[in-house]
Design an enzyme around this catalytic site. Structure first.
Site, PDB file in Angstrom:
ATOM      1  N   ASP A   1       5.213   6.394  -6.020  1.00  0.00           N
ATOM      2  CA  ASP A   1       4.713   6.387  -4.654  1.00  0.00           C
ATOM      3  C   ASP A   1       4.690   4.991  -4.050  1.00  0.00           C
ATOM      4  O   ASP A   1       4.916   4.818  -2.842  1.00  0.00           O
ATOM      5  CB  ASP A   1       3.306   6.995  -4.598  1.00  0.00           C
ATOM      6  CG  ASP A   1       3.320   8.498  -4.821  1.00  0.00           C
ATOM      7  OD1 ASP A   1       4.389   9.106  -4.623  1.00  0.00           O
ATOM      8  OD2 ASP A   1       2.278   9.050  -5.216  1.00  0.00           O
ATOM      9  N   CYS A   2       4.389   3.988  -4.878  1.00  0.00           N
ATOM     10  CA  CYS A   2       4.342   2.624  -4.349  1.00  0.00           C
ATOM     11  C   CYS A   2       5.663   1.879  -4.498  1.00  0.00           C
ATOM     12  O   CYS A   2       5.836   0.798  -3.920  1.00  0.00           O
ATOM     13  CB  CYS A   2       3.203   1.835  -4.988  1.00  0.00           C
ATOM     14  SG  CYS A   2       3.152   1.924  -6.775  1.00  0.00           S
ATOM     15  N   TYR A   3       6.598   2.438  -5.263  1.00  0.00           N
ATOM     16  CA  TYR A   3       7.923   1.845  -5.425  1.00  0.00           C
ATOM     17  C   TYR A   3       8.968   2.937  -5.214  1.00  0.00           C
ATOM     18  O   TYR A   3       9.529   3.476  -6.173  1.00  0.00           O
ATOM     19  CB  TYR A   3       8.074   1.215  -6.816  1.00  0.00           C
ATOM     20  CG  TYR A   3       7.164   0.036  -7.047  1.00  0.00           C
ATOM     21  CD1 TYR A   3       7.412  -1.188  -6.438  1.00  0.00           C
ATOM     22  CD2 TYR A   3       6.058   0.149  -7.881  1.00  0.00           C
ATOM     23  CE1 TYR A   3       6.577  -2.280  -6.645  1.00  0.00           C
ATOM     24  CE2 TYR A   3       5.218  -0.934  -8.104  1.00  0.00           C
ATOM     25  CZ  TYR A   3       5.483  -2.142  -7.486  1.00  0.00           C
ATOM     26  OH  TYR A   3       4.656  -3.209  -7.689  1.00  0.00           O
TER      27      TYR A   3
END
Length: 393
Positions: free
Chosen positions: A132-134
């Site tokens: 989700d963050c990458y």
């Protein structure tokens, strides 16, 4: 006689007396140890030799959208990406890969490190783990030393205090980390530069420790820790120098400040890539014993002649040979005259010591007090396939 603070004060005023270790040995022959110790403030040592347990840390900076790199290639050479999202470690001996996945044995991490230090562009290809963050899954670009954040060498094992002489008593050529060894004692190869080598002039590491500032690859580096395979308990001669591989150091330094003249990729035929590295160590003359230790000559230093034709961890030897014999270009083994060649460049080793001397004389390089000593009682533990402590069902 002196403290490092006093020596640094003289360096800052460009009044320090600095001799290379070869100059020191010659001056002692003229004036003696006591007078030489009263005169000189710093002795510079150097080596330029293969140091395969080396590598570089790189931080690329984040892409948009961000990527969590888990596989990466720099000019076709795999870099380790198993920690921060865009942090990489490129090993000097890592073998390159072609587009079809086949190894390119003559292309290795050492060459990529040299190219980056020289300011050349390097192609980067990366695959990411999507989270989700990458969210990014892949990335391709060209980098240089100026387009990335951190780029520094972190070398787990450099500056072997002494090493071996390799020979081949077998019937076929062998391709080793010392280079090709011809059959039936056709040649011999040694690596350490002998009496000008840094740690042979400080055999008990009284002047070198964690935090010692050094010349590393044409820039400023530091001793970070003991090196891997550090073995100070190696048997020693009465002059305290070891008879074989002994102390090692882990080194660190900013590669952006380095010079490709002193960091060179290399390749050993049918063995693999490596890195030639220039390292210089300043020895502060704190007392007379420092000078006495530095008077050691090649005839006072020995290395074991090891037969690589026996494929075991502990190989038979043909005894010890002095560095003065090695530097003559031939040694006698079992009554046979065997030609010898060094892996270390004696000329460039001297140039490292000279350049470090010039830095100190110019006041641009000062000395550091180390913050902790290098362990003096480290044992060397082998690794066996079946440890006796592990039960086997």
């Amino acid at each position: 006689m002196r403290t490092i603070a006093e020596i640094n004060d003289k360096i800052s005023q460009q009044r320090a007396v600095v001799w290379t270790v070869e100059e020191l040995k010659a001056r002692v022959a003229e004036m003696g140890v006591t007078q030489a110790a009263k005169t000189v403030d710093v002795i510079t040592t150097g080596t330029f030799e293969p140091m395969e347990s080396s590598g570089a840390i790189l931080n690329l900076g984040h892409t948009d959208p961000p990527i969590k790199i888990r596989q990466c290639w720099l000019d076709g050479v795999p870099a380790y990406a198993g920690f921060g999202a865009v942090d990489l470690y490129l090993g000097a001996t890592q073998v390159g890969e072609a587009a079809d996945g086949e190894e390119m044995r003559e292309k290795g991490g050492g060459y990529v490190i040299e190219d980056l230090i020289a300011g050349k562009p390097v192609h980067l290809r990366a695959l990411g783990q999507v989270t989700d963050c990458y969210p990014r899954s892949s990335f391709e670009t060209t980098i240089t030393r100026d387009t990335i954040n951190q780029f520094y060498l972190f070398n787990p094992r450099n500056l072997y205090q002494n090493f071996i002489v390799g020979v081949n008593g077998g019937d076929r050529p062998l391709f080793t980390y010392l280079g090709p060894l011809q059959p039936r004692l056709g040649n011999a190869v040694y690596s350490n530069p002998g009496a000008i080598s840094p740690l042979l002039n400080d055999p008990d590491l009284q002047l070198v420790g964690i935090g010692t500032r050094i010349f590393l690859g044409g820039g400023i580096g530091y001793v970070a820790w003991e090196g891997t395979q550090h073995f100070p308990l190696q048997r020693r001669l009465p002059n305290r120098t070891p008879i074989g591989p002994a102390a090692t150091l882990a080194l660190i330094g900013d590669a952006k400040q380095m010079d490709a003249r002193w960091v060179r990729g290399c390749y050993f035929k049918s063995y693999g890539p490596s890195l030639m590295l220039g390292v210089g160590v300043p020895l502060p003359v704190l007392h007379e014993e420092v000078v006495a230790r530095c008077t050691v000559q090649d005839q006072d230093l020995v290395a074991p002649v090891v037969d690589f034709s026996i494929p075991r961890r502990v190989r038979p030897t043909f005894g010890l040979v002095s560095y003065s014999q090695l530097k003559l270009g031939r040694i006698a083994i079992d009554g046979k005259s065997v030609r010898v060649a060094p892996l270390a460049s004696l000329f460039l080793s001297r140039q490292v010591a000279i350049e470090l001397k010039q830095w100190i004389e110019a006041g641009t390089f000062t000395l550091t007090e180390f913050v902790a000593p290098i362990p003096a009682d480290q044992t060397f533990r082998p690794q066996d396939a079946w440890g006796s402590q592990i039960p086997i069902d």
